[in-house]
Scaffold this active site. Structure first.
Site, PDB file in Angstrom:
ATOM      1  N   TRP A 199       0.312  -1.330   0.246  1.00 21.97           N
ATOM      2  CA  TRP A 199      -0.187   0.224  -0.181  1.00 21.97           C
ATOM      3  C   TRP A 199       1.073   0.787   0.073  1.00 21.97           C
ATOM      4  O   TRP A 199       1.750   0.986   0.070  1.00 21.97           O
ATOM      5  CB  TRP A 199      -1.273   0.054   1.678  1.00 21.97           C
ATOM      6  CG  TRP A 199      -2.133   1.218   1.380  1.00 21.97           C
ATOM      7  CD1 TRP A 199      -3.032   1.294   0.514  1.00 21.97           C
ATOM      8  CD2 TRP A 199      -1.675   2.185   2.100  1.00 21.97           C
ATOM      9  NE1 TRP A 199      -3.216   3.195   1.029  1.00 21.97           N
ATOM     10  CE2 TRP A 199      -2.251   3.590   1.833  1.00 21.97           C
ATOM     11  CE3 TRP A 199      -0.147   2.795   2.924  1.00 21.97           C
ATOM     12  CZ2 TRP A 199      -2.448   4.839   2.811  1.00 21.97           C
ATOM     13  CZ3 TRP A 199      -0.861   3.803   3.878  1.00 21.97           C
ATOM     14  CH2 TRP A 199      -1.844   5.289   3.542  1.00 21.97           C
ATOM     15  N   ASP A 367     -15.967   8.311  -1.019  1.00 24.08           N
ATOM     16  CA  ASP A 367     -15.919   8.073   0.439  1.00 24.08           C
ATOM     17  C   ASP A 367     -17.064   8.762   1.983  1.00 24.08           C
ATOM     18  O   ASP A 367     -16.622   9.822   2.276  1.00 24.08           O
ATOM     19  CB  ASP A 367     -14.733   6.964   1.296  1.00 24.08           C
ATOM     20  CG  ASP A 367     -15.781   6.065   1.795  1.00 24.08           C
ATOM     21  OD1 ASP A 367     -16.750   5.793   2.306  1.00 24.08           O
ATOM     22  OD2 ASP A 367     -14.785   5.079   2.662  1.00 24.08           O
ATOM     23  N   ARG A 443     -10.855  -3.961   7.607  1.00 24.17           N
ATOM     24  CA  ARG A 443     -11.502  -2.839   7.596  1.00 24.17           C
ATOM     25  C   ARG A 443     -13.262  -2.830   7.812  1.00 24.17           C
ATOM     26  O   ARG A 443     -14.073  -2.171   7.760  1.00 24.17           O
ATOM     27  CB  ARG A 443     -11.473  -1.511   6.380  1.00 24.17           C
ATOM     28  CG  ARG A 443     -10.870  -0.488   6.757  1.00 24.17           C
ATOM     29  CD  ARG A 443     -11.152   0.202   5.092  1.00 24.17           C
ATOM     30  NE  ARG A 443     -11.023   1.574   4.644  1.00 24.17           N
ATOM     31  CZ  ARG A 443     -11.023   2.562   4.248  1.00 24.17           C
ATOM     32  NH1 ARG A 443     -12.275   2.179   2.581  1.00 24.17           N
ATOM     33  NH2 ARG A 443     -10.794   3.363   4.001  1.00 24.17           N
ATOM     34  N   TRP A 477     -14.786   3.244  -8.370  1.00 28.35           N
ATOM     35  CA  TRP A 477     -14.919   2.772  -8.125  1.00 28.35           C
ATOM     36  C   TRP A 477     -13.906   1.395  -7.479  1.00 28.35           C
ATOM     37  O   TRP A 477     -13.089   1.088  -7.877  1.00 28.35           O
ATOM     38  CB  TRP A 477     -14.947   0.990  -9.383  1.00 28.35           C
ATOM     39  CG  TRP A 477     -16.074  -0.416  -8.926  1.00 28.35           C
ATOM     40  CD1 TRP A 477     -15.130  -0.713  -8.578  1.00 28.35           C
ATOM     41  CD2 TRP A 477     -17.289  -0.734  -9.435  1.00 28.35           C
ATOM     42  NE1 TRP A 477     -15.630  -2.102  -8.651  1.00 28.35           N
ATOM     43  CE2 TRP A 477     -17.319  -1.984  -8.811  1.00 28.35           C
ATOM     44  CE3 TRP A 477     -17.797  -0.272 -10.290  1.00 28.35           C
ATOM     45  CZ2 TRP A 477     -17.841  -2.904  -9.432  1.00 28.35           C
ATOM     46  CZ3 TRP A 477     -18.971  -1.322 -10.597  1.00 28.35           C
ATOM     47  CH2 TRP A 477     -18.734  -2.927 -10.051  1.00 28.35           C
ATOM     48  N   ASP A 478     -14.281   2.078  -5.779  1.00 26.45           N
ATOM     49  CA  ASP A 478     -13.109   1.115  -5.204  1.00 26.45           C
ATOM     50  C   ASP A 478     -13.226  -0.395  -4.442  1.00 26.45           C
ATOM     51  O   ASP A 478     -14.076  -1.056  -4.825  1.00 26.45           O
ATOM     52  CB  ASP A 478     -13.100   1.929  -3.729  1.00 26.45           C
ATOM     53  CG  ASP A 478     -11.675   2.183  -3.877  1.00 26.45           C
ATOM     54  OD1 ASP A 478     -11.103   1.788  -3.944  1.00 26.45           O
ATOM     55  OD2 ASP A 478     -11.736   3.250  -2.687  1.00 26.45           O
ATOM     56  N   CYS A 526     -10.152   1.909  -8.892  1.00 27.76           N
ATOM     57  CA  CYS A 526      -9.288   2.229  -7.336  1.00 27.76           C
ATOM     58  C   CYS A 526      -9.208   0.593  -6.593  1.00 27.76           C
ATOM     59  O   CYS A 526     -10.491   0.224  -6.442  1.00 27.76           O
ATOM     60  CB  CYS A 526      -9.783   3.028  -7.564  1.00 27.76           C
ATOM     61  SG  CYS A 526      -8.797   3.419  -5.355  1.00 27.76           S
ATOM     62  N   ASP A 548      -2.699   5.293  -3.094  1.00 25.60           N
ATOM     63  CA  ASP A 548      -3.290   6.228  -1.907  1.00 25.60           C
ATOM     64  C   ASP A 548      -2.085   7.860  -2.087  1.00 25.60           C
ATOM     65  O   ASP A 548      -2.350   7.987  -0.899  1.00 25.60           O
ATOM     66  CB  ASP A 548      -3.781   5.494  -1.016  1.00 25.60           C
ATOM     67  CG  ASP A 548      -4.849   5.150  -1.140  1.00 25.60           C
ATOM     68  OD1 ASP A 548      -5.541   5.844  -2.458  1.00 25.60           O
ATOM     69  OD2 ASP A 548      -5.596   4.961  -0.686  1.00 25.60           O
TER      70      ASP A 548
END
Ligand code: GLA
Length: 729
Positions: A199, A367, A443, A477-478, A526, A548
């Protein structure tokens, strides 16, 4: 471009403009033997390379004893379990529980077409100038037909491969492994280039030696991933950006993959790529078929740069379907780093109004706009507008943003559901999970079971209903977690091994339907930054969020690795606020703009809060983007310096196809004391043309710029940068 079959020597020859790929059918047993892949050659009388009668290794003295022969032979594709002990390209579990597959050549077809893959992304010909070779093989014991396809386009050196497996028996058979590519070549001291990451540090270029045994990359997490990338290249000993042999392999797929090189006792390499066999078991009923995703291979005799430009052209001309491919994208401002979850209608409208003053063209609401989503812990799946935040409703907000002169875009994470959501409370069996096992959270969310029809229908309607409700012109679109606990309440016991592949097909179906219903929608994929940046997704979205990590200096390495394969027009890149939210680094606003200009370009900051001197630079950046975007999106990309390798500075140039103009970006990451000013050798220009440096009276001949160089002046301090536009007179 040509594909031929030499009947006498039984040799298949696939010729692109600059390369040849050759393999042969070997004697009555009908093995396929790999002969050659490299620069174009004229002849097909080359079967001596197969060395079929050479003695195998001691102690066997029988040249054609099956096991030593198969284990030594250079295969075009190898079956499983009958004497070749290298990685196999196919494996089954037949009705008797056996896994052996021994394929025999049956015949071939050459067509002037390239059939699309069912329910999957695939490269296509725009002008009909394409040829496909289909080589049919058969295992008579288990009645399995396997057809290998090789396609070429007239304007490309790419060879595109897929494989189709059909169960011709009366009983079910399980396919437990299938690679579209699994061929052998002699080692010439190759190294393996891969793109590893994590990440906020996606697609870092890494080069390693190939030792004996297996060297591979791959994922098991349900997507192409941050950690590894469905690409590798084999580099000859003297290869660099501008010279040397390169074989690049890229998988047009967004799920679990493997890419592997195996070096055996004879110093030969087996090169394979396909769906990762880990957790893969596909049940084929009688007469049912399985078609693999495509692997693209590109051979370059002129270094990595040539390979890169071939990939860029292939994907621009034959993969990305979007009407936005070459169009200027609306310059967006995304509120994620500006507000995170803390926003409402008033704040968004204030950002839009301020952004409009400087020429920004679209507001993207990220978001946090739905359900009770004030943190990342809840409400995924409840795609109803949160009217406590979005007071007046979504249509009101969109209309107000439109009135301010901006388009409107919105964020979704459609494949997911939060533990704390109405959707999960209503349908706990809609997640991918194993009964009686506590599914892993990430998450605080789960992955929806897109192998199930009712789940796909629900997800589609949830997204489409929002898009129908207001003038929404862009979707981000994540996909923010990996897939674990592989179990589906909707699939039979013997189909549980199909979950990962069927899930990817579900994602493809959803995006395809979205584009059918909303043909002008600009879609950006994404996945926690760039964890699903792959050619499969590019078939649906012309751009993908690269990372990110929006720090301009870190982005140099991330964008270098990504642009090694993918066109700059596909790289989501934004100017964000400083100190940077990931690294805490301060980089001048101008440099942040220059680096983001090598991508889709946009902003990810609160424009009502950043310093006025930064705001005042936005109109110039907007103007530059529109001025140069055509060149950036359609030109040839040449790497000049790599900060990732030299630790000091970065430079690349984009040259128009007709070589009439070029755009150089130079970033001085670290300044050095007491040194000569820099003269940078450019690439890709026409040596005979005179180029004028825009906004100056300087002119240089192309050969001078490429062999002596362009002086880079007036750069002071770390993190400074310059973009220079040159055009031929
Ligand atoms: C991911 C994306 C970010 C942002 C957040 C929202 O991390 O990469 O850009 O959209 O999700 O939760």
């Amino acid at each position: 471009m040509n594909i031929t079959f030499d009947e006498k020597n039984r040799v298949f020859k696939i010729d692109t403009a600059n390369t040849s790929y050759i393999f042969a059918v070997v004697d009555t047993e009908g093995f396929l033997g790999h002969i050659y892949y490299g620069p174009y050659i004229d002849s097909s009388d080359v079967t001596y390379v197969l060395r079929t009668e050479e003695y195998p290794f001691v102690p066997s003295v029988y040249a054609r004893e099956k096991s030593p022969f198969l284990d030594r032979f250079l295969h075009e594709f190898s079956g499983n379990g009958s004497g070749d002990f290298r990685e196999s390209g196919i494996r089954v579990k037949d009705p008797k529980g056996h896994s052996v597959v021994a394929l025999q050549y049956k015949g071939y077809r050459i067509i002037d077409d390239k059939p699309a893959l069912p329910k999957m992304p695939s490269t296509f010909a725009k002008d009909g100038k394409v040829k496909t070779l289909m080589v049919e093989t058969y295992d008579p014991v288990i009645k399995l037909e396997v057809v290998f396809s090789y396609s070429i386009f007239e304007d490309s050196d790419a060879i595109i491969r897929t494989v189709k497996v059909t169960n011709k028996s009366e009983e079910k058979i399980h396919l437990t492994k299938i690679y579209p590519v699994c061929f052998d070549m002699e080692d010439e001291g190759y190294k393996m280039l891969t793109l590893h990451g994590g990440w906020a540090k996606e697609r870092q270029i890494e080069v390693r030696d190939i030792a004996h045994g297996r060297t591979n990359i791959g994922t098991y997490c349900g997507k192409s991933s941050h950690q590894e990338h469905p690409f590798f290249a084999l580099l000859g000993p003297d290869t660099n950006d501008d010279q040397g042999k390169v074989y690049g392999f890229n998988f047009v797929y967004s799920g679990n993959f493997i890419g592997q090189v195996e070096k055996n006792q004879f110093d030969c390499l087996r090169v394979s790529m396909g769906i990762n066999p880990e957790n893969f078991d596909f049940c084929l009923e009688s007469q049912e078929e399985f078609v693999s995703p495509e692997v693209v291979s590109i051979y370059s005799n002129d270094g990595l740069g040539k390979m890169t430009r071939e990939f860029h052209d292939l994907y621009r001309n034959h993969l990305i379907r979007s009407e936005y491919l070459y169009k200027d994208r609306p310059i967006l401002i995304n509120n994620w780093e500006a507000t995170y979850f803390d926003f409402d209608t008033d704040k968004l409208i204030a950002i839009a109004k301020e952004a409009a003053k400087y020429g920004i063209e679209m507001l993207v609401m990220d978001d946090g706009w739905f359900g009770k989503r004030n943190s990342d812990e809840l409400s995924l799946g409840d795609w109803d507008v949160n009217e406590e935040k979005i007071k007046g409703g979504l249509k009101y907000l969109v209309d107000e943003v439109n009135k301010a002169g901006l388009k409107f875009g919105i964020w979704f994470e459609p494949e997911m559901v939060s533990l704390d959501s109405n959707l999960y409370r209503e349908h706990p069996d809609w997640i991918i999970s194993v009964p009686d096992r506590e599914p892993a959270q990430s998450r605080r969310q789960f992955v929806l079971d897109l192998t199930r029809r009712e789940v796909i229908e629900h997800v589609y309607e949830s997204v489409a209903k929002i898009l129908r409700s207001a003038n929404i012109e862009y979707v981000k679109w994540d996909m923010n977690r990996q897939i674990s606990d592989l179990g589906s309440y909707g699939l039979d016991v013997e189909r549980q091994g199909e979950i990962c592949h069927r899930f990817v097909l579900g994602v493809y179906e959803l995006q395809e339907r979205l584009l059918q219903e909303f043909p002008h929608l600009l879609l950006e994929n994404c996945s926690s930054g760039g964890a699903r940046f792959d050619p499969g997704m590019l078939y649906y979205s012309p751009q993908i969020w690269t990372s990110d990590d929006t720090d301009a200096i870190e982005r140099l390495g991330i964008q270098e690795g990504t642009a090694l394969i993918y066109p700059l027009s596909t790289l989501g890149a934004h100017v964000s606020d400083c100190p940077n939210h990931v690294l805490g680094r301060n980089v001048p606003f101008e440099t942040r703009g220059h680096v983001a200009m090598a991508g889709t370009f946009g902003y990810e900051l609160d424009v009502t809060k950043i310093p006025m001197e930064d705001r005042l630079q936005i109109p110039k950046q907007v103007e530059m983007y529109h001025k140069y975007h055509k060149l950036v999106s359609s030109g040839d990309y040449y790497r000049i310096l790599s900060y990732k390798s030299n630790g000091l500075n970065d430079a690349y140039i984009i040259v128009s196809k007709d070589k009439s103009e070029a755009l150089l970006t130079y970033v001085q990451v670290i300044n050095r004391p007491n040194r000569l000013s820099r003269i940078l050798k450019l690439k890709g220009l026409d040596g005979s043309k005179i180029y004028k440096v825009e906004d100056s009276d300087k002119k240089y001949k192309g050969d001078v710029l490429m062999n002596i160089g362009l002086p880079i002046e007036n750069l002071n301090g770390d993190f400074s940068s310059v973009m220079i536009h040159l055009y031929a007179e």
